[in-house]
Design an enzyme around this catalytic site. Structure first.
Site, PDB file in Angstrom:
ATOM      1  CG  HIS A 130       0.054   7.045   5.674  1.00 50.60           C
ATOM      2  ND1 HIS A 130       1.358   7.609   6.097  1.00 50.60           N
ATOM      3  CD2 HIS A 130       0.417   5.549   5.402  1.00 50.60           C
ATOM      4  CE1 HIS A 130       2.181   6.447   6.346  1.00 50.60           C
ATOM      5  NE2 HIS A 130       1.677   5.525   5.878  1.00 50.60           N
TER       6      HIS A 130
ATOM      7  CG  HIS B 165      -0.642   1.268   7.451  1.00 54.75           C
ATOM      8  ND1 HIS B 165       0.256   1.060   8.298  1.00 54.75           N
ATOM      9  CD2 HIS B 165       0.057   2.177   6.356  1.00 54.75           C
ATOM     10  CE1 HIS B 165       1.419   1.372   7.840  1.00 54.75           C
ATOM     11  NE2 HIS B 165       1.179   2.209   6.712  1.00 54.75           N
ATOM     12  CD  GLU B 166      -0.898   2.604   2.720  1.00 56.84           C
ATOM     13  OE1 GLU B 166      -0.406   3.985   2.614  1.00 56.84           O
ATOM     14  OE2 GLU B 166       0.014   1.588   3.028  1.00 56.84           O
TER      15      GLU B 166
ATOM     16  CB  CYS C 150       5.172   2.246   7.472  1.00 57.66           C
ATOM     17  SG  CYS C 150       4.704   3.734   6.364  1.00 57.66           S
ATOM     18  CG  LEU C 151       6.652   1.003   1.335  1.00 56.17           C
ATOM     19  CD1 LEU C 151       5.991   1.247   0.079  1.00 56.17           C
ATOM     20  CD2 LEU C 151       7.769   0.092   1.139  1.00 56.17           C
TER      21      LEU C 151
ATOM     22  N   GLY D 166       0.669  -1.105   0.118  1.00 61.38           N
ATOM     23  CA  GLY D 166      -0.150   0.044   0.075  1.00 61.38           C
ATOM     24  C   GLY D 166       0.946   1.296  -0.234  1.00 61.38           C
TER      25      GLY D 166
ATOM     26  CD  GLN E 168       3.183   5.824   2.728  1.00 59.82           C
ATOM     27  OE1 GLN E 168       2.227   5.300   2.282  1.00 59.82           O
ATOM     28  NE2 GLN E 168       4.152   5.071   3.169  1.00 59.82           N
TER      29      GLN E 168
END
Length: 159
Positions: free
Chosen positions: A135, A131-132, A89-90, A46, A51
């Protein structure tokens, strides 16, 4: 398509609330394509627009590697159950932590054709959607970690 730079913890863009998308311009269509390419390149499941430095309410997800989902202006309208597990997380590479999330969510959003859709997710997809979407409101999973963050253990490749 092009790879975008993934912003990491400490970048102020990750703490800001994103703006709603009113019109899907050619630029935003390209952004979605770039986000998928960037996510796949980073071995993620994701990615949210902030991000990659864009404060728009856009998320891309693909938990299977074969079922890409683009969500524009996503809102969680139902959630139930509970699951506790590792989350990473990225934007915080090499780290993970234990987080409890709903095990079932329903999200209302717009798709790439700006049509209103409902997407139902369970287990990993539910975790990823939560999660996304976090953000998009300037929140990261680290706010919910139970205990400490720890280094991600990667399996060594066979030689």
């Amino acid at each position: 398509m092009a790879l975008r730079t993934i912003r990491v913890v400490g970048d102020p863009v990750l703490t800001k609330k994103c703006r709603e998308v009113k019109t899907l311009t050619p630029h935003l269509r390209q952004l979605i394509d770039d986000m998928f390419e960037t996510m796949y390149h980073a071995n993620g499941v994701g990615l949210a627009a902030p991000q990659v430095g864009i404060l728009k309410r856009i998320v891309v997800i693909d938990v299977t590697g074969q079922d890409p989902i683009a969500m524009i202006n996503p809102v969680i309208v139902e959630k139930d159950g509970s699951q506790t597990g590792e989350e990473g997380c990225l934007s915080l590479p090499g780290k993970s932590g234990v987080v409890t999330r709903p095990s079932h969510v329903i999200v209302e959003c717009l798709n790439r054709d700006m049509e209103k859709v409902r997407i139902e997710g369970t287990e990993l997809l539910a975790r990823c959607m939560c999660h996304e979407i976090d953000h998009l409101d300037g929140h990261m999973y680290t706010e919910y970690v139970e205990g400490d963050l720890h280094d991600v253990q990667y399996e060594e490749e066979e030689q």
